[in-house]
Write a protein that holds these residues in place. Structure first.
Motif, PDB file in Angstrom:
ATOM      1  N   LEU A  86     -13.151  -6.739   8.639  1.00 23.34           N
ATOM      2  CA  LEU A  86     -11.881  -6.958   9.321  1.00 23.34           C
ATOM      3  C   LEU A  86     -10.729  -6.976   8.328  1.00 23.34           C
ATOM      4  O   LEU A  86      -9.650  -6.434   8.600  1.00 23.34           O
ATOM      5  CB  LEU A  86     -11.923  -8.260  10.119  1.00 23.34           C
ATOM      6  N   LYS A  87     -10.961  -7.594   7.154  1.00 23.44           N
ATOM      7  CA  LYS A  87      -9.926  -7.598   6.120  1.00 23.44           C
ATOM      8  C   LYS A  87      -9.615  -6.185   5.667  1.00 23.44           C
ATOM      9  O   LYS A  87      -8.448  -5.821   5.499  1.00 23.44           O
ATOM     10  CB  LYS A  87     -10.385  -8.432   4.920  1.00 23.44           C
ATOM     11  N   ASP A  88     -10.670  -5.393   5.468  1.00 19.40           N
ATOM     12  CA  ASP A  88     -10.478  -4.006   5.046  1.00 19.40           C
ATOM     13  C   ASP A  88      -9.730  -3.200   6.111  1.00 19.40           C
ATOM     14  O   ASP A  88      -8.876  -2.379   5.792  1.00 19.40           O
ATOM     15  CB  ASP A  88     -11.816  -3.339   4.747  1.00 19.40           C
ATOM     16  N   GLN A  89     -10.058  -3.439   7.373  1.00 19.37           N
ATOM     17  CA  GLN A  89      -9.361  -2.741   8.452  1.00 19.37           C
ATOM     18  C   GLN A  89      -7.885  -3.117   8.475  1.00 19.37           C
ATOM     19  O   GLN A  89      -7.020  -2.257   8.667  1.00 19.37           O
ATOM     20  CB  GLN A  89      -9.991  -3.072   9.801  1.00 19.37           C
ATOM     21  N   ASP A  90      -7.589  -4.407   8.285  1.00 20.88           N
ATOM     22  CA  ASP A  90      -6.192  -4.852   8.250  1.00 20.88           C
ATOM     23  C   ASP A  90      -5.446  -4.217   7.083  1.00 20.88           C
ATOM     24  O   ASP A  90      -4.309  -3.768   7.228  1.00 20.88           O
ATOM     25  CB  ASP A  90      -6.112  -6.378   8.162  1.00 20.88           C
ATOM     26  N   ALA A  91      -6.093  -4.172   5.926  1.00 24.74           N
ATOM     27  CA  ALA A  91      -5.460  -3.563   4.752  1.00 24.74           C
ATOM     28  C   ALA A  91      -5.215  -2.075   4.996  1.00 24.74           C
ATOM     29  O   ALA A  91      -4.149  -1.550   4.637  1.00 24.74           O
ATOM     30  CB  ALA A  91      -6.333  -3.768   3.515  1.00 24.74           C
ATOM     31  N   ALA A  92      -6.173  -1.400   5.606  1.00 27.74           N
ATOM     32  CA  ALA A  92      -6.011   0.026   5.898  1.00 27.74           C
ATOM     33  C   ALA A  92      -4.879   0.249   6.906  1.00 27.74           C
ATOM     34  O   ALA A  92      -4.079   1.178   6.754  1.00 27.74           O
ATOM     35  CB  ALA A  92      -7.316   0.610   6.438  1.00 27.74           C
ATOM     36  N   ALA A  93      -4.795  -0.614   7.914  1.00 24.17           N
ATOM     37  CA  ALA A  93      -3.718  -0.491   8.905  1.00 24.17           C
ATOM     38  C   ALA A  93      -2.358  -0.709   8.248  1.00 24.17           C
ATOM     39  O   ALA A  93      -1.393   0.012   8.551  1.00 24.17           O
ATOM     40  CB  ALA A  93      -3.934  -1.491  10.040  1.00 24.17           C
ATOM     41  N   ARG A  94      -2.283  -1.698   7.342  1.00 20.68           N
ATOM     42  CA  ARG A  94      -1.015  -1.931   6.638  1.00 20.68           C
ATOM     43  C   ARG A  94      -0.658  -0.734   5.765  1.00 20.68           C
ATOM     44  O   ARG A  94       0.506  -0.329   5.696  1.00 20.68           O
ATOM     45  CB  ARG A  94      -1.107  -3.195   5.780  1.00 20.68           C
ATOM     46  N   ALA A  95      -1.651  -0.162   5.080  1.00 18.48           N
ATOM     47  CA  ALA A  95      -1.394   0.995   4.225  1.00 18.48           C
ATOM     48  C   ALA A  95      -0.893   2.181   5.050  1.00 18.48           C
ATOM     49  O   ALA A  95       0.051   2.873   4.633  1.00 18.48           O
ATOM     50  CB  ALA A  95      -2.657   1.377   3.457  1.00 18.48           C
ATOM     51  N   VAL A  96      -1.499   2.407   6.201  1.00 17.50           N
ATOM     52  CA  VAL A  96      -1.055   3.508   7.070  1.00 17.50           C
ATOM     53  C   VAL A  96       0.358   3.238   7.565  1.00 17.50           C
ATOM     54  O   VAL A  96       1.209   4.143   7.602  1.00 17.50           O
ATOM     55  CB  VAL A  96      -2.039   3.699   8.247  1.00 17.50           C
TER      56      VAL A  96
END
Length: 129
Positions: free
Chosen positions: A64-74
């Motif tokens: 979930l943390k990785d998904q949040d980081a990826a969403a922020r990066a996008v």
């Protein structure tokens, strides 16, 4: 011999009962040992399942943390792209303004050179991004 056995039949019955109890006692000990082994195996399996569950929960939290980081990066990449597109549009608009400016002619019909205003030229030449 048969007469002796008939006379002391109760002794034979008691001896048989004692032998039966000794046999059952061995079976009882075996059943107890099996029960304790099963309980120990169950406890080990329970501990293993709890460890697996903890590992699973940890990996899910990391996912979930990785998904949040990826969403922020996008989201950041989209914002940067939008800013670059906006700057490019502004530059293109300034270039169109310069190009479409009406040409003035002198008395003899020749085009007159004019300076492009500095602000407009800077806007047109500003790099996008």
């Amino acid at each position: 011999m048969i007469a002796l056995a008939l006379r002391y039949w109760w002794a034979i019955a008691i001896a048989g009962l004692i032998a039966l109890l000794a046999l059952q006692s061995g079976r009882l000990d075996s059943a107890k040992a099996s029960l304790y082994a099963s309980k120990a195996e169950t406890a080990r399996e329970r501990a293993n399942s709890r460890a697996w569950e903890a590992s699973f929960r940890q990996s899910e939290a990391m996912r979930l943390k990785d998904q949040d980081a990826a969403a922020r990066a996008v989201s950041e990449a989209n914002a940067q792209c939008d800013a670059r597109v906006s700057a490019a549009r502004k530059s293109a608009s300034a270039i169109q303004t310069i190009v479409k400016t009406e040409t003035r002619y002198d008395a003899s019909g020749c085009p007159v050179r004019e300076r492009v205003p500095n602000g407009l030229l800077l806007d047109a030449l500003k790099p996008a991004g």
